[in-house]
Enzyme design. Structure first.
Site: not given
Ligand code: ATP
Length: 875
Positions: A328, A615, A619
């Protein structure tokens, strides 16, 4: 489709719960803990110490030794019989102690990986070990949590749980339809129960604990099938099957030797039996399986100290073969510390601090950012708590002196659709000047597609293709700098009502807030180290493709010629297309957890051993499918920890690479220890065979061989198992998992080195046998074999010569050698032991000089060969 029901505000419901919403007081919790005991399932029928002790005698090898003892007794050699029995009992005691120790250390590792629970205690939300939860506690559940006790749902926000551990059905059970308000709680509606062992897959809830430990539904099942299973690792299994085969071969050879001695050399039956016995004892690697377990256990302890908690001994072996690490991005490769950067609203791209609250659009953007977020600022400590993405929003508000708490108090939340990484959106419902307004934030590509209008200072305008393109261009510009871009939109509803996912459409787009999440500095080095070791790092993220590629480039994961693929593109690919492009794809962006399984499968189809991090709740299947599923200890959900075979205590990518190095080192050490033990045994076999064929007296008594195999050989073997990880371990390609541990080169080394030791042992035998003194011959052979094997411990520390390895790098090997020498001298020169070990009375210091010289010879030869190899390797 999941529906979100909402009946009362959290405050209202909590008030209805009056005192209990505060949770238990610390004093009351302590009293109940004493009354109900820890919230743990009892371990079931654990083997008693006596059972474990008796099991040590179940081995075929042990049976052969018992036969040997009986034969010794018949041949009048009662001392030998006593010693063999004493050794067998001692060995069984050691085995029992070691079993119990291994159980304990596994338990403590399990405890490190055991779930925690969020409870209200004295009005404060605290996180406690699940074992400390007591009946009457108010537990707060969120998606990803494991339900740690039975309880009644007090408040329900779209709660969905998976009760497969109870029902065997993997489908999530929707608790939403049972949504209740506090009045129903009072009525005690049985349908609104959650059960220990279930997993929260969606939504959140507060739960009043009604049963803990064995008083739960799971406890009842556990009581029915109370048994713990001990699983062996593939290596242990293959060594077990090797030992079984070896036992058969030994018995066959013993029979042949026995027949040969009688018919060819005309030896008496008892003498011939003594040869067979000596051979059996010489060949059996009594300490082998305990040494492997000890080395594996020491490996896991070391890894735990370095933040990699192995839940499964099997995984330690597989680690050495890992050739692909899918990681990730957020929090593992990056720091997960989001800081707000540029903001886009009403046609202008501004630095965050230049936002103007006079501008209606910009003000609404900030309002949306603070209302559709759960992060809070802890005034006392000056830190913000919550999802880092949302923390960045609170930080932005703080820059303008806007306090999220007062905003939220003015516009209480009337409903919500929680964030999940599949939808990539989060929505909350508020009353804004009497109008129920839904604020939504999330991934720009998702939100832009659902927006029909755009907010400007002139008011709402239609979202034309040109406006859409302009927003996409700004997003691209920000993403190329590696920034995470969050989009915001709103929608007015006709009334306050339960929300459904259908509501997340027809938005008016407000603007964008970007934030930076810098790479972890140590991750850059770890990616480079992994590459050197033939391990490919792949980034898998929910983030935008351009943002992800920019960060991947900074980390050295994405190189010229590599490809980045989005989840949508991945969906459009057939398996054949994916297989063809797989080696070039370094980044998978905007993927949902389901895509991870496809990526793991594709790499496994190419014969790779894959490690996958995760996480979230979703997953878990990918973590199970991967050869090494890695969960995050800090931010990971309990569900993911449950599915993983390794947990990162620090959520850090570099820890995975460290664990792989440790895995390689443990495997190499075990292989070296096996080489050491088996080459020594081979030497003993050669000597006995030679003596029986030439009708010489038996070169060793069973006690001699047991002394070596169990005492003087075990110490260096353990020391070899403690050899520190070599730097060069990352210069090698990952090990082919299909290759057996006892491969041809290893068997050749075992045979060759065994032969060298056998030659010097038989020379010593002849020296002692000069005057026809069989006892002196046997003493010389025994002493030489023991000492030669002690020296040989240094040869087996690694493939390089001792001058490269250096004595000082493994002090245990020196200590093991010295301890072995002391034990040998005690046997050779202490009167009582002398007669027990049938040492020739005339054995003196002159003989000692001879055996030292002879015993050192094989090591000299082996070291010279290693020196030549070192020089050839150009080191
Ligand atoms: P990883 O790299 O671990 O997959 P990530 O943070 O990039 O984690 P997600 O957490 O699934 O992946 O987030 C995907 C997308 O969702 C982000 O790019 C963002 O645009 C949106 N996002 C993330 N956190 C939030 C939140 N708390 N509320 C709304 N949208 C969110």
């Amino acid at each position: 489709m999941t529906q979100a029901y909402y009946r009362k505000t959290p405050q209202q419901a909590l008030e209805a719960q009056n005192a209990s919403a505060e949770g238990l007081s610390a004093q009351e919790a302590r009293r109940r803990a004493e009354q109900y005991g820890p919230n743990k399932l009892s371990e079931g029928k654990k083997k008693s110490t006596l059972q474990v002790f008796l099991e040590q005698f179940k081995d075929l090898m042990v049976l052969i030794l018992i036969i040997a003892a009986v034969i010794s007794a018949f041949s009048g050699n009662v001392e030998s019989t006593i010693v063999i029995f004493a050794v067998l009992v001692l060995n069984a005691i050691l085995g029992t102690v070691q079993y119990e120790k291994a159980e304990k250390s596994l338990e403590s590792l399990k405890a490190m990986a055991s779930p925690t629970a969020k409870v209200m205690r004295g009005g404060v939300r605290v996180e406690i070990p699940s074992a400390d939860v007591v009946p009457g506690d108010i537990v707060l559940l969120e998606a990803g949590d494991m339900v740690v006790a039975d309880g009644r749902v007090l408040e329900n926000f779209s709660l969905k749980v998976n009760e497969s551990s109870l029902t065997g059905e993997s489908e999530g059970v929707d608790k939403t339809a049972e949504a209740i308000d506090a009045d129903q709680v009072a009525l005690g509606d049985q349908k609104n129960m959650v059960f220990s062992g279930s997993l929260v897959t969606y939504g959140r809830a507060t739960v009043l604990v009604t049963g803990t430990g064995m008083d739960t539904e799971l406890g009842k099942i556990a009581a029915l099938m109370n048994q713990t299973q001990q699983r062996k690792t593939p290596l242990q299994q293959s060594l077990d099957s090797f030992s079984a085969k070896l036992a058969m071969v030994i018995m066959a050879i013993c029979a042949v030797v026995f027949a040969l001695s009688i018919f060819r050399t005309g030896m008496g039956i008892l003498d011939s039996l003594m040869f067979a016995v000596a051979l059996a004892v010489a060949a059996i690697p009594e300490a082998l399986s305990s040494i492997v377990t000890i080395v594996l256990a020491m490996g896991t302890q070391k890894m735990a100290r370095q933040n990699a908690i192995m839940k499964d001994l099997k995984a330690v072996e597989s680690l050495g073969s890992v050739s692909v690490i899918c990681s990730d991005k957020t929090g593992t490769l990056t720091q997960n510390k989001m800081t707000p950067q540029k903001v886009y609203a009403d046609g202008s791209l501004l630095e965050g601090e230049d936002l103007s609250l006079v501008n209606d659009v910009q003000r609404l953007l900030l309002k949306a950012a603070l209302l559709a977020s759960d992060a809070t600022n802890n005034e006392k400590e000056g830190t913000a708590i919550g999802d880092p993405t949302e923390v960045a929003l609170v930080m932005l508000g703080e820059k303008f002196g806007v306090d999220e708490e007062s905003y939220r108090a003015q516009h209480p939340r009337l409903g919500e659709l929680a964030f999940d990484s599949d939808r990539k959106l989060m929505s909350t419902l508020h009353d804004i000047d009497g109008v129920p307004t839904l604020f939504t934030k999330g991934a720009i590509d998702v939100l832009l597609n659902r927006s029909t209008h755009l907010l400007t200072r002139e008011g709402k305008v239609e979202m034309t293709p040109e406006r859409r393109e302009e927003l996409a261009r700004v997003n691209m510009e920000l993403s190329m700098e590696g920034l995470r871009v969050l989009a915001f939109a709103y929608k007015e509803l006709d009334a306050v009502r339960p929300l459904t996912l259908e509501d997340e459409n027809g938005f008016t787009f407000i603007g964008l807030i970007s934030m930076i999440d810098p790479p972890r500095p140590e991750a850059v080095q770890a990616v480079a180290d992994a590459k050197r070791g033939g391990i490919r790092t792949i980034m898998i993220t929910g983030d935008h493709k351009v943002t992800a590629s920019a960060i991947a480039r900074q980390l050295g994961i994405f190189r010229d010629g590599d490809e980045a693929v989005s989840g949508v593109e991945l969906d459009g690919m057939t398996d054949t297309e994916l297989d063809e492009r797989l080696p070039r794809i370094s980044v998978y962006a905007r993927v949902s957890p389901e895509h991870k399984i496809r990526i793991v499968n594709a790499w496994q189809r190419r014969g790779n051993i894959v490690s996958m991090t995760g996480d979230g709740v979703n997953d878990a299947p990918a973590l199970k499918k991967a050869d090494i599923g890695v969960a995050m200890g800090i931010t990971g959900t309990e569900v993911s920890k449950d599915a993983a075979s390794m947990i990162l205590a620090d959520d850090n990518f570099a820890t995975i690479v460290k664990a792989v190095v440790n895995g390689r080192s443990v495997y190499a050490n075990i292989k070296n220890a096996i080489q050491f033990l088996l080459s020594g045994n081979t030497a003993g076999i050669f000597c006995v065979l030679y003596a029986s064929l030439l009708a010489l007296p038996v070169p060793f008594q069973p006690v001699h061989l047991l002394f070596i195999n169990l005492l003087t050989d075990s110490l260096p073997a353990i020391a070899i198992g403690m050899e520190p990880a070599r730097k060069g371990l990352l210069d090698q390609k990952p090990r082919d998992p299909r290759e057996p541990i006892l491969n041809r080169p290893l068997l050749a080394r075992i045979g060759g080195q065994g032969l060298l030791i056998a030659i010097v042992t038989m020379i010593a035998f002849y020296l002692g046998y000069q005057g026809g003194d069989a006892v002196m011959a046997s003493t010389m052979a025994f002493a030489t074999l023991t000492l030669a094997r002690l020296f040989h411990g240094f040869n087996c520390r690694g493939s390089e010569s001792i001058f490269r390895l250096k004595l000082s790098t493994n002090k245990y090997s020196v200590l093991a050698f010295l301890a072995g020498v002391v034990l040998l001298l005690l046997v050779l020169f202490t009167p009582g032991l002398k007669s027990l070990f049938m040492v020739a009375p005339a054995f003196g210091f002159a003989n000692l000089g001879e055996i030292v010289l002879l015993a050192f010879l094989p090591t000299l030869v082996i070291q010279l060969v290693k020196l030549v190899c070192d020089a050839r390797r150009g080191k």
